[in-house]
Scaffold this motif. Structure first.
Motif, PDB file in Angstrom:
ATOM      1  N   ARG A 146       0.839  -1.200   0.000  1.00  0.00           N
ATOM      2  CA  ARG A 146       0.000   0.000   0.000  1.00  0.00           C
ATOM      3  C   ARG A 146       0.880   1.258   0.000  1.00  0.00           C
ATOM      4  NH1 ARG A 146      -4.387   1.332   4.669  1.00  0.00           N
ATOM      5  NH2 ARG A 146      -5.302   3.099   3.549  1.00  0.00           N
ATOM      6  N   GLY A 147       1.933   1.231   0.816  1.00  0.00           N
ATOM      7  CA  GLY A 147       2.867   2.360   0.880  1.00  0.00           C
ATOM      8  C   GLY A 147       3.577   2.572  -0.444  1.00  0.00           C
ATOM      9  N   LEU A 148       3.948   1.474  -1.071  1.00  0.00           N
ATOM     10  CA  LEU A 148       4.624   1.546  -2.371  1.00  0.00           C
ATOM     11  C   LEU A 148       3.724   2.226  -3.397  1.00  0.00           C
ATOM     12  CD1 LEU A 148       7.054   0.396  -4.123  1.00  0.00           C
ATOM     13  CD2 LEU A 148       5.554  -1.539  -4.609  1.00  0.00           C
ATOM     14  N   LEU A 149       2.459   1.828  -3.422  1.00  0.00           N
ATOM     15  CA  LEU A 149       1.517   2.412  -4.389  1.00  0.00           C
ATOM     16  C   LEU A 149       1.246   3.882  -4.064  1.00  0.00           C
ATOM     17  CD1 LEU A 149      -0.907  -0.618  -4.795  1.00  0.00           C
ATOM     18  CD2 LEU A 149       0.881   0.174  -6.365  1.00  0.00           C
ATOM     19  N   TYR A 150       1.164   4.198  -2.774  1.00  0.00           N
ATOM     20  CA  TYR A 150       0.954   5.592  -2.370  1.00  0.00           C
ATOM     21  C   TYR A 150       2.146   6.448  -2.831  1.00  0.00           C
ATOM     22  CZ  TYR A 150      -0.321   9.574   0.611  1.00  0.00           C
ATOM     23  OH  TYR A 150      -0.678  10.821   1.062  1.00  0.00           O
ATOM     24  N   ALA A 151       3.342   5.875  -2.689  1.00  0.00           N
ATOM     25  CA  ALA A 151       4.558   6.614  -3.077  1.00  0.00           C
ATOM     26  C   ALA A 151       4.569   6.915  -4.566  1.00  0.00           C
ATOM     27  CB  ALA A 151       5.794   5.818  -2.682  1.00  0.00           C
ATOM     28  N   THR A 152       4.159   5.939  -5.374  1.00  0.00           N
ATOM     29  CA  THR A 152       4.221   6.158  -6.827  1.00  0.00           C
ATOM     30  C   THR A 152       3.021   6.974  -7.304  1.00  0.00           C
ATOM     31  OG1 THR A 152       3.170   4.009  -7.138  1.00  0.00           O
ATOM     32  CG2 THR A 152       5.564   4.094  -7.323  1.00  0.00           C
ATOM     33  N   GLU A 153       1.850   6.728  -6.735  1.00  0.00           N
ATOM     34  CA  GLU A 153       0.646   7.396  -7.237  1.00  0.00           C
ATOM     35  C   GLU A 153       0.471   8.797  -6.648  1.00  0.00           C
ATOM     36  OE1 GLU A 153      -2.381   4.530  -6.331  1.00  0.00           O
ATOM     37  OE2 GLU A 153      -1.573   3.076  -7.777  1.00  0.00           O
ATOM     38  N   GLU A 154       0.716   8.952  -5.355  1.00  0.00           N
ATOM     39  CA  GLU A 154       0.448  10.249  -4.711  1.00  0.00           C
ATOM     40  C   GLU A 154       1.697  11.123  -4.614  1.00  0.00           C
ATOM     41  OE1 GLU A 154      -2.682  11.106  -3.877  1.00  0.00           O
ATOM     42  OE2 GLU A 154      -3.396   9.135  -4.537  1.00  0.00           O
ATOM     43  N   LEU A 155       2.843  10.501  -4.366  1.00  0.00           N
ATOM     44  CA  LEU A 155       4.074  11.298  -4.229  1.00  0.00           C
ATOM     45  C   LEU A 155       4.879  11.318  -5.530  1.00  0.00           C
ATOM     46  CD1 LEU A 155       5.337  10.021  -0.709  1.00  0.00           C
ATOM     47  CD2 LEU A 155       3.655  11.809  -1.194  1.00  0.00           C
ATOM     48  N   ASP A 156       4.350  10.676  -6.581  1.00  0.00           N
ATOM     49  CA  ASP A 156       5.018  10.648  -7.901  1.00  0.00           C
ATOM     50  C   ASP A 156       6.466  10.197  -7.819  1.00  0.00           C
ATOM     51  OD1 ASP A 156       2.812  11.493  -9.392  1.00  0.00           O
ATOM     52  OD2 ASP A 156       3.186  13.582  -8.854  1.00  0.00           O
ATOM     53  N   LEU A 157       6.708   9.203  -7.006  1.00  0.00           N
ATOM     54  CA  LEU A 157       8.089   8.753  -6.830  1.00  0.00           C
ATOM     55  C   LEU A 157       8.571   8.007  -8.076  1.00  0.00           C
ATOM     56  CD1 LEU A 157       9.811   9.088  -4.280  1.00  0.00           C
ATOM     57  CD2 LEU A 157       9.500   6.661  -3.877  1.00  0.00           C
ATOM     58  N   ASP A 158       9.619   8.534  -8.667  1.00  0.00           N
ATOM     59  CA  ASP A 158      10.113   7.986  -9.930  1.00  0.00           C
ATOM     60  C   ASP A 158      11.343   7.107  -9.686  1.00  0.00           C
ATOM     61  OD1 ASP A 158      10.392   7.553 -12.595  1.00  0.00           O
ATOM     62  OD2 ASP A 158      11.436   9.452 -12.978  1.00  0.00           O
ATOM     63  N   CYS A 159      11.108   5.853  -9.304  1.00  0.00           N
ATOM     64  CA  CYS A 159      12.210   4.926  -9.008  1.00  0.00           C
ATOM     65  C   CYS A 159      11.862   3.556  -9.557  1.00  0.00           C
ATOM     66  CB  CYS A 159      12.377   4.656  -7.519  1.00  0.00           C
ATOM     67  SG  CYS A 159      12.525   6.030  -6.472  1.00  0.00           S
ATOM     68  N   ASN A 160      12.864   2.693  -9.558  1.00  0.00           N
ATOM     69  CA  ASN A 160      12.600   1.264  -9.713  1.00  0.00           C
ATOM     70  C   ASN A 160      12.626   0.628  -8.328  1.00  0.00           C
ATOM     71  OD1 ASN A 160      12.540   1.552 -12.510  1.00  0.00           O
ATOM     72  ND2 ASN A 160      14.782   1.321 -12.629  1.00  0.00           N
ATOM     73  N   PHE A 161      11.901  -0.468  -8.203  1.00  0.00           N
ATOM     74  CA  PHE A 161      11.832  -1.121  -6.893  1.00  0.00           C
ATOM     75  C   PHE A 161      12.172  -2.601  -7.008  1.00  0.00           C
ATOM     76  CE2 PHE A 161       8.747   2.337  -6.966  1.00  0.00           C
ATOM     77  CZ  PHE A 161       9.131   3.069  -5.858  1.00  0.00           C
ATOM     78  N   THR A 162      13.005  -3.078  -6.105  1.00  0.00           N
ATOM     79  CA  THR A 162      13.197  -4.510  -5.965  1.00  0.00           C
ATOM     80  C   THR A 162      12.486  -4.924  -4.679  1.00  0.00           C
ATOM     81  OG1 THR A 162      15.305  -4.448  -7.107  1.00  0.00           O
ATOM     82  CG2 THR A 162      14.892  -6.355  -5.709  1.00  0.00           C
ATOM     83  N   LEU A 163      11.387  -5.656  -4.854  1.00  0.00           N
ATOM     84  CA  LEU A 163      10.592  -6.040  -3.681  1.00  0.00           C
ATOM     85  C   LEU A 163      11.089  -7.379  -3.173  1.00  0.00           C
ATOM     86  CD1 LEU A 163       7.076  -5.014  -5.058  1.00  0.00           C
ATOM     87  CD2 LEU A 163       8.760  -3.626  -3.829  1.00  0.00           C
ATOM     88  N   VAL A 164      11.660  -7.369  -1.969  1.00  0.00           N
ATOM     89  CA  VAL A 164      12.262  -8.585  -1.435  1.00  0.00           C
ATOM     90  C   VAL A 164      11.323  -9.192  -0.388  1.00  0.00           C
ATOM     91  CG1 VAL A 164      14.346  -9.566  -0.424  1.00  0.00           C
ATOM     92  CG2 VAL A 164      14.498  -7.455  -1.759  1.00  0.00           C
ATOM     93  N   GLY A 165      11.054 -10.479  -0.525  1.00  0.00           N
ATOM     94  CA  GLY A 165      10.167 -11.158   0.422  1.00  0.00           C
ATOM     95  C   GLY A 165       9.551 -12.377  -0.250  1.00  0.00           C
ATOM     96  N   LYS A 166       8.469 -12.865   0.354  1.00  0.00           N
ATOM     97  CA  LYS A 166       7.823 -14.054  -0.210  1.00  0.00           C
ATOM     98  C   LYS A 166       7.236 -13.697  -1.582  1.00  0.00           C
ATOM     99  CE  LYS A 166       7.885 -16.090   4.044  1.00  0.00           C
ATOM    100  NZ  LYS A 166       7.571 -17.009   5.070  1.00  0.00           N
ATOM    101  N   GLY A 167       7.824 -14.249  -2.628  1.00  0.00           N
ATOM    102  CA  GLY A 167       7.541 -13.821  -4.004  1.00  0.00           C
ATOM    103  C   GLY A 167       6.080 -13.920  -4.385  1.00  0.00           C
ATOM    104  N   ARG A 168       5.480 -15.091  -4.123  1.00  0.00           N
ATOM    105  CA  ARG A 168       4.100 -15.279  -4.569  1.00  0.00           C
ATOM    106  C   ARG A 168       3.139 -14.365  -3.828  1.00  0.00           C
ATOM    107  NH1 ARG A 168       4.065 -21.432  -5.462  1.00  0.00           N
ATOM    108  NH2 ARG A 168       2.745 -21.483  -3.616  1.00  0.00           N
ATOM    109  N   LEU A 169       3.428 -14.158  -2.552  1.00  0.00           N
ATOM    110  CA  LEU A 169       2.593 -13.255  -1.743  1.00  0.00           C
ATOM    111  C   LEU A 169       2.657 -11.833  -2.310  1.00  0.00           C
ATOM    112  CD1 LEU A 169       0.915 -12.661   0.826  1.00  0.00           C
ATOM    113  CD2 LEU A 169       3.060 -12.442   2.080  1.00  0.00           C
ATOM    114  N   ILE A 170       3.872 -11.376  -2.617  1.00  0.00           N
ATOM    115  CA  ILE A 170       4.040 -10.017  -3.160  1.00  0.00           C
ATOM    116  C   ILE A 170       3.280  -9.888  -4.481  1.00  0.00           C
ATOM    117  CG2 ILE A 170       5.722  -8.343  -4.046  1.00  0.00           C
ATOM    118  CD1 ILE A 170       7.771  -9.559  -2.075  1.00  0.00           C
ATOM    119  N   GLU A 171       3.433 -10.886  -5.339  1.00  0.00           N
ATOM    120  CA  GLU A 171       2.726 -10.866  -6.635  1.00  0.00           C
ATOM    121  C   GLU A 171       1.229 -10.733  -6.429  1.00  0.00           C
ATOM    122  OE1 GLU A 171       3.681 -14.187  -9.234  1.00  0.00           O
ATOM    123  OE2 GLU A 171       5.805 -13.661  -9.036  1.00  0.00           O
ATOM    124  N   ARG A 172       0.720 -11.558  -5.505  1.00  0.00           N
ATOM    125  CA  ARG A 172      -0.724 -11.546  -5.267  1.00  0.00           C
ATOM    126  C   ARG A 172      -1.177 -10.183  -4.741  1.00  0.00           C
ATOM    127  NH1 ARG A 172      -1.335 -15.906  -1.866  1.00  0.00           N
ATOM    128  NH2 ARG A 172      -1.825 -14.585  -0.082  1.00  0.00           N
TER     129      ARG A 172
END
Lengths: 347, 347
Positions: A26-52
């Protein structure tokens, strides 16, 4: 590494927080959508959970900007730092730090176990040449403008050299995260007359005067009662003192809030009054909330590691990501390296 | 000296406060009329002024209970302590301390220059046998009940022995001023796991465990975030840390109050709400006000010296007098002396 000029990549330990990976996404989406954060992200953690979670939350981020890095383990909040690092090689925290060390990311953001993050950062990234001990800096609101308090707990047993280096680290952080061109740096003490305080503070004061005007803008000692005046941009202290000041301030804020609440429901007249002025309390909370400045970097390392509070909500997480991007774009680490070199020539 | 059993005599430095002797006389009358304080008073300061103020305020105190001791000088708030003591032999502060030293009074209360009062107390009364450094204890409100924070600034460079002695001093003060039979004593630190904190804290923790159950009731380390929970009666720290925590807490209280005020006048609806709930804020202020526990004793000396805030109002002054009487009636100094002896046998 990608920055500056190009896009920066932030490795995100999505698993360590108290509120779980859902809040992180949710924070990641808020950062890109509301704060217009222009970065790439490597999301580290349980892969399938993150995808879902990305799918459920209808992520609007260009998939090319997201890289999911699977890590099977999680460091618990109560685990002993060094043990956790040794045993859990495949933890999301360890793997995020590896991304940074291997040059695949420009910064790490984690809400996980502070001790493990500091130990992992220090052992795997190593301090910058000349830096004796890394320090944790945090941005705190005040009457006029936010300021950096450093160190808030990385090094509870400081020498004068450590405190002088904290001043340099804090000034660089204030430049990057608060946009101060020439941050006003103060030394936290008791009694500002010459010779008061203690021997550590007096030795530090002498050294800070030597680098004033050359490396930092040192404005002198300040006392506890001046802490929230907002007259300075950086307040330097030992990690033991800083941690106690930070945590007792949070506790006092909670205590005052709870006392007001108790008093406001004591009779119908007060309850009505409180209902009418409710928005004032909400706005006050927003003004004093640490969420706007949530990423506390472990400064002095060869890479950018930012710790956000274990119970960070999505706004705090988004701001931690925003601050991570700021320090990368400001080339903060290079700048710290050169300042530290200058300091060792002067004192 | 008069106490216990008989009446106690408090020597009052009426001149040193920011609000002047008028407020002190008001506090004295409040103490006798509202708090039923049963003491004799030696009022030290400009004799004719004190006489006039007592007359103007229509003092109801039996004149036999009041002795006016003329002193021609006043120690200023900004004077250097040792210089002020040397130069101004006839200051109200010096003369009040002499009354105590000469056995003509059982306690001194002053709102004057803290440094001068501490230096004067230490040099003229001397520390109790075995006490290495005196410490300033203060009572602070919390969620459940007030507690003693010690040291808040007398000794900014503590050894483990100093901190252990602070624990003993604080426990005795909690017994006398808060009426705790077996005060729960905690050590302020960062991270409560074994080995965290710093070497001073770890050494102190070990020594406090040795005297636990024999001299004090030591409940272990606590962190900053627990400070206002009210689970303990005494919180032990170094004077540097304690002073910064105390002053930054006062500053934060003011900062939060100012922010609420700003928000509450932003629009008519909020202004109306604030007017209706005004009494809630007044009651909150009373609950969190330090006025009820205003006398901070310099503990560990051969006499009772209590410092009240420079800007103490009459309620704070009256409570400082009340607390002075409590410590005299509890024979606190004898009790500290015997506990300090026991500690030196144990560690």
């Amino acid at each position: 590494m990608g920055a500056p000029g190009g896009k920066c990549t932030i490795a995100v330990d999505t698993m360590g927080s108290d509120l779980g990976p859902t809040e992180f996404i949710r924070g990641l989406l808020y950062a890109t959508e509301e704060l217009d954060l222009d970065c790439n992200f490597t999301l580290v953690g349980k892969g399938r959970l993150i995808e879902r979670l990305l799918k459920v939350r209808k992520s609007s981020i260009d998939p090319a900007r997201i890289n999911i890095h699977h890590a099977s383990e999680v460091v618990g909040m109560d685990e002993k730092p060094i043990q956790a690092l040794r045993k859990k090689k495949d933890s999301s925290m360890s793997q995020a730090i590896e991304q940074l060390r291997d040059g695949k990311a420009d910064a790490v953001v984690s809400c996980g176990n502070t001790g493990a993050l500091m130990a992992g950062g220090t052992l795997r990234l190593r301090p910058l040449d000349g830096v004796d001990r890394p320090a944790l800096g945090i941005i705190i609101p005040s009457k006029r403008k936010p300021f950096v308090l450093i160190d808030v707990g990385a090094n509870p047993e400081s020498t004068a050299l450590n405190l002088v280096q904290n001043a340099v680290l804090g000034a660089n952080y204030a430049k990057a995260a608060l946009g101060c061109a020439s941050p006003r740096v103060a030394l936290l003490t008791i009694g500002t007359e010459e010779g008061k305080g203690n021997s550590l503070i007096n030795a530090t004061h002498t050294d800070l005067q030597k680098i004033h005007g050359k490396v930092i803008n040192y404005v002198g000692p300040i006392e506890g009662f001046q802490l929230f005046d907002g007259d300075v941009d950086v307040v330097v202290c030992d990690g033991f003192v800083g941690n106690i000041v930070l945590k007792s301030s949070e506790a006092l804020f909670g205590f005052i809030g709870a006392t007001i609440k108790e008093e406001l429901v004591r009779n119908p007249k007060r309850i009505l009054g409180a209902a009418l002025s409710k928005s004032a309390f909400r706005d006050m909370k927003v003004r004093l909330s640490p969420d706007q400045h949530a990423g506390a970097p472990l400064l002095g390392l060869k890479g950018n590691i930012l710790k956000s509070h274990g119970s960070s909500n999505y706004i705090a997480i988004a701001n931690a990501l925003r601050i991570a991007r700021e320090v990368v774009m400001h080339d903060m680490i290079d700048s710290i390296g050169s300042d530290i070199n200058q300091v060792s020539d002067l004192i």
